[in-house]
Structures are given as C-alpha cells and as structure tokens.
Motif scaffolding. Structure first.
Motif, PDB file in Angstrom:
ATOM      1  N   ALA A  69       0.830  -1.198   0.000  1.00 19.20           N
ATOM      2  CA  ALA A  69       0.000   0.000   0.000  1.00 19.20           C
ATOM      3  C   ALA A  69       0.870   1.256   0.000  1.00 19.20           C
ATOM      4  O   ALA A  69       0.596   2.227  -0.707  1.00 19.20           O
ATOM      5  N   ILE A  70       1.937   1.234   0.784  1.00 23.67           N
ATOM      6  CA  ILE A  70       2.865   2.368   0.828  1.00 23.67           C
ATOM      7  C   ILE A  70       3.531   2.548  -0.528  1.00 23.67           C
ATOM      8  O   ILE A  70       3.644   3.673  -1.035  1.00 23.67           O
ATOM      9  N   GLN A  71       3.973   1.452  -1.145  1.00 22.83           N
ATOM     10  CA  GLN A  71       4.591   1.526  -2.460  1.00 22.83           C
ATOM     11  C   GLN A  71       3.621   2.059  -3.511  1.00 22.83           C
ATOM     12  O   GLN A  71       3.997   2.892  -4.351  1.00 22.83           O
ATOM     13  N   ASN A  72       2.371   1.617  -3.454  1.00 13.84           N
ATOM     14  CA  ASN A  72       1.372   2.106  -4.394  1.00 13.84           C
ATOM     15  C   ASN A  72       1.111   3.596  -4.199  1.00 13.84           C
ATOM     16  O   ASN A  72       0.945   4.334  -5.171  1.00 13.84           O
ATOM     17  N   LEU A  73       1.082   4.039  -2.959  1.00 12.93           N
ATOM     18  CA  LEU A  73       0.894   5.443  -2.669  1.00 12.93           C
ATOM     19  C   LEU A  73       2.018   6.279  -3.264  1.00 12.93           C
ATOM     20  O   LEU A  73       1.789   7.314  -3.890  1.00 12.93           O
TER      21      LEU A  73
END
Length: 77
Positions: A69-73
């Motif tokens: 999720a952090i990477q996608n953000l």
C-alpha cells in the motif's frame, strides 16, 4: 466476507449463525485448515465470526499488504 457480515448481520442472524455462514462458504484446504478453530468457536458462549475471519487472514492474507500500500501510494505521487 467481512463486508457481507457487516452489512447483513441482522439478516444472517446470531453470532453462531454468522460463524456458520462464513465456514460454509469456505472450500477445500481453507475449510480443512480452520475446522478445528471453527469447532472451538462453536463451543463458546459467544462465538466470534470476526475471530474466524482474522484466522483466515493470518493463514491466507497478503502478508506484505501494508508495504504494498505504501509503495502504491508513492507510485501514485
């Protein structure tokens, strides 16, 4: 499944009925892997369908969900 229980809890019925609802929709290995946990929950005075969902998440959930999720953000930015 969490959404279904959240939205239709009254229609499904008691906590025991909700627990059964979740268990009966499992298939093959998933059902086999939580059968003992399910039976233990049924013996409880107040069984917890959410505990079964948490158990399934431990067994089959995406372990790196937070990191992804952090990477996608960051990729959206």
């Amino acid at each position: 499944m969490e959404g279904k229980i959240e939205e239709d809890a009254l229609a499904i019925g008691s906590l025991r009925a909700q627990l059964r609802y979740i268990f009966m929709r499992l298939e093959e290995a998933a059902k086999t892997n939580v059968t003992t946990f399910y039976k233990m929950q049924l013996r409880q005075e107040l069984p917890s369908p959410h505990s079964l969902l948490e158990r399934l998440d431990i067994l089959y959930g995406e372990r790196n969900r937070k990191q992804k999720a952090i990477q996608n953000l960051h990729s959206i930015r």
